[in-house]
Design an enzyme around this catalytic site. Structure first.
Site, PDB file in Angstrom:
ATOM      1  N   THR A  92     -32.194  17.836  30.294  1.00  0.00           N
ATOM      2  CA  THR A  92     -33.607  17.967  29.933  1.00  0.00           C
ATOM      3  C   THR A  92     -34.430  18.416  31.144  1.00  0.00           C
ATOM      4  O   THR A  92     -34.046  18.154  32.275  1.00  0.00           O
ATOM      5  CB  THR A  92     -34.075  16.572  29.465  1.00  0.00           C
ATOM      6  OG1 THR A  92     -33.419  16.270  28.256  1.00  0.00           O
ATOM      7  CG2 THR A  92     -35.568  16.470  29.299  1.00  0.00           C
ATOM      8  N   ARG A 142     -31.413  13.667  14.634  1.00  0.00           N
ATOM      9  CA  ARG A 142     -31.657  12.691  15.705  1.00  0.00           C
ATOM     10  C   ARG A 142     -32.759  13.194  16.651  1.00  0.00           C
ATOM     11  O   ARG A 142     -32.785  14.357  17.048  1.00  0.00           O
ATOM     12  CB  ARG A 142     -30.359  12.483  16.478  1.00  0.00           C
ATOM     13  CG  ARG A 142     -30.453  11.551  17.687  1.00  0.00           C
ATOM     14  CD  ARG A 142     -30.672  12.321  18.965  1.00  0.00           C
ATOM     15  NE  ARG A 142     -30.605  11.441  20.146  1.00  0.00           N
ATOM     16  CZ  ARG A 142     -31.011  11.798  21.355  1.00  0.00           C
ATOM     17  NH1 ARG A 142     -31.518  12.995  21.558  1.00  0.00           N
ATOM     18  NH2 ARG A 142     -30.912  10.963  22.369  1.00  0.00           N
ATOM     19  N   GLY A 178     -34.647  12.180  20.345  1.00  0.00           N
ATOM     20  CA  GLY A 178     -34.518  11.333  21.533  1.00  0.00           C
ATOM     21  C   GLY A 178     -35.867  10.904  22.077  1.00  0.00           C
ATOM     22  O   GLY A 178     -36.873  10.872  21.357  1.00  0.00           O
ATOM     23  N   ASP A 179     -35.875  10.600  23.367  1.00  0.00           N
ATOM     24  CA  ASP A 179     -37.093  10.078  23.998  1.00  0.00           C
ATOM     25  C   ASP A 179     -38.086  11.164  24.403  1.00  0.00           C
ATOM     26  O   ASP A 179     -39.269  10.883  24.559  1.00  0.00           O
ATOM     27  CB  ASP A 179     -36.720   9.265  25.243  1.00  0.00           C
ATOM     28  CG  ASP A 179     -35.954  10.116  26.252  1.00  0.00           C
ATOM     29  OD1 ASP A 179     -35.063  10.882  25.838  1.00  0.00           O
ATOM     30  OD2 ASP A 179     -36.252  10.028  27.459  1.00  0.00           O
ATOM     31  N   THR A 188     -35.492  11.573  31.884  1.00  0.00           N
ATOM     32  CA  THR A 188     -34.298  12.272  31.387  1.00  0.00           C
ATOM     33  C   THR A 188     -33.137  11.286  31.364  1.00  0.00           C
ATOM     34  O   THR A 188     -32.982  10.470  32.273  1.00  0.00           O
ATOM     35  CB  THR A 188     -33.923  13.486  32.259  1.00  0.00           C
ATOM     36  OG1 THR A 188     -32.721  14.055  31.741  1.00  0.00           O
ATOM     37  CG2 THR A 188     -33.730  13.127  33.723  1.00  0.00           C
ATOM     38  N   GLY A 189     -32.339  11.370  30.319  1.00  0.00           N
ATOM     39  CA  GLY A 189     -31.218  10.445  30.239  1.00  0.00           C
ATOM     40  C   GLY A 189     -30.872  10.159  28.792  1.00  0.00           C
ATOM     41  O   GLY A 189     -31.246  10.923  27.898  1.00  0.00           O
ATOM     42  N   GLY A 238     -31.462   9.075  25.599  1.00  0.00           N
ATOM     43  CA  GLY A 238     -32.766   8.877  24.980  1.00  0.00           C
ATOM     44  C   GLY A 238     -32.946   7.590  24.206  1.00  0.00           C
ATOM     45  O   GLY A 238     -34.030   6.995  24.231  1.00  0.00           O
TER      46      GLY A 238
HETATM   47  N1  ASP Z   1     -33.336  12.349  27.043  1.00  0.00           N
HETATM   48  C1  ASP Z   1     -32.781  13.434  26.273  1.00  0.00           C
HETATM   49  C2  ASP Z   1     -32.476  12.934  24.884  1.00  0.00           C
HETATM   50  O1  ASP Z   1     -32.011  11.848  24.726  1.00  0.00           O
HETATM   51  C3  ASP Z   1     -31.558  14.005  26.877  1.00  0.00           C
HETATM   52  C4  ASP Z   1     -31.679  14.382  28.325  1.00  0.00           C
HETATM   53  O2  ASP Z   1     -32.491  13.835  29.047  1.00  0.00           O
HETATM   54  O3  ASP Z   1     -30.949  15.260  28.784  1.00  0.00           O
HETATM   55  O4  ASP Z   1     -32.660  13.688  23.961  1.00  0.00           O
END
Ligand code: ASP
Length: 358
Positions: free
Chosen positions: A223, A251, A253-254, A274-275, A277
């Protein structure tokens, strides 16, 4: 005479302690930038990430490493120039993110990962720290720069979050170009999906989340996000993503969730996450960092460490954040092997990093 001497020594000791405390934040952590060279000029600053995950030097070619570093630098310089010439934090955030969305290197815009159905579904959000206004889009499939659409939702709709076809109808009414979904095809991301599907087919049921964990944990995220402070003391943050490889069932995410993936408040800080989510939503990562500063009076660095190194991993999640506070202090905190990241302060000092301990 002795009493006067004691008083004098006491006074001198107090004075020097105060100075040590004032300079302490600048030296307490290498990822914290709180140097102020010219206190008479309004300060500003910008910090970005291009995703956190299992990013290891041994898996990276020299040319790819250079490509990432160059793109991070190109992106952050765009935002820095805007801030330097008196532009807003929001403009810096969106224009910086556009550069990363247009690059196939990052999991956003052009380089978005594939869903289980071999499509690309993009999420993005922005937040303005001065007004606490925010905009977000989720699950869009035809928008080249989802961060621009998130900004439109904020500025030209009565809503905060629009999803799917409705978001795209709003986009076309606002004059956005509709991309052919093939624009988002990149061979690397497509092959990554095939690998995840193969592992899934040979090892575990995808519905068994405990068994599914290692795949998610070891997959790279990617992200992109940005947080900025402008010369007027206003903060803004934004995040844009393709989500996670092999996601299904629409789905989300965050990244488009205000308070999880993005948060900005002029009273505290601006944060982009980022991570993994699901965990970032459950921990309300971006807002939690701001709230700790607001209610507990801790520094940005302390709040970020608490949330990223304790709260998120204790739940079982991983990832990182970038953030900047109202004084221009910057934090880039992650609990993964690496995080693509960069920041620039008002003096134009550039820091670019990929792996841990850089
Ligand atoms: N946070 C993002 C998600 O869960 C993924 C990412 O940070 O790469 O969609």
């Amino acid at each position: 005479m002795n009493r006067i001497l004691t008083l004098l020594i006491g006074f001198l000791t107090l004075f020097s302690c105060e100075n040590v405390n004032k300079t302490d934040p600048a030296t307490s952590n290498s990822d914290t930038n709180s140097e102020k060279i010219d206190e008479t000029q309004p300060t500003f600053g910008i910090v970005i990430h291009g995703g956190a995950g299992t990013i290891l030097k041994e898996n990276m070619s020299d040319s790819l490493e250079t490509a990432y570093k160059q793109k991070l630098e190109e992106a952050i310089r765009i935002g820095h120039d805007i801030l330097k010439s008196g532009g807003t934090a929001m403009e810096a955030v969106t224009k910086t993110i556009n550069v990363m969305e247009d690059s196939p290197l990052f999991n956003a815009g052009k380089g978005a990962v594939f869903t289980h159905e071999e499509t690309n579904e993009l999420d993005a959000s922005v937040m303005d720290g001065a007004t606490l206004n925010a905009g977000a889009v989720a699950g869009v499939t035809k928008i080249k720069n989802p961060i621009d659409l998130a900004l439109q939702v904020m500025t030209n709709s009565p809503h905060v979050l629009l999803a799917g076809e409705g978001a795209e109808l709003f986009a076309s009414e606002r004059g956005f170009e509709m991309m052919d979904p093939s624009y988002f095809y990149t061979e690397n991301r497509f092959q990554a999906l095939q690998k995840v599907k193969q592992k899934e087919a040979t090892s575990v049921s995808s519905l068994n989340l405990q068994a599914y964990d290692p795949f998610i944990k070891n997959s790279k995220f990617g992200t992109v996000g940005c947080a900025a402070l402008d010369k007027n003391g206003n903060l803004a943050a934004g995040t844009s993503t393709g989500g996670m490889t092999n996601k299904r069932w629409n789905r989300i995410g965050d990244a488009p969730i205000i308070g999880a993936g993005t948060y900005a408040n002029n009273a505290t800080c601006a944060v982009s996450s980022t991570g993994w989510g699901e965990y970032f939503i459950r921990a309300m990562v971006a807002h939690d960092i701001s709230a700790m500063m607001e209610y507990k009076g801790v520094t940005l660095e302390e709040a970020a460490v608490e949330v990223i190194q304790t709260k998120v991993p204790e739940l079982g999640g991983n990832g990182g954040i970038v953030a900047i506070d109202t004084n221009g202090n910057v934090t880039m905190e992650f609990n993964t092997a690496g995080m693509y990241r960069a920041h620039m302060n008002a003096e134009g000092k550039l820091v670019v990093g990929i792996y841990g301990e850089e």
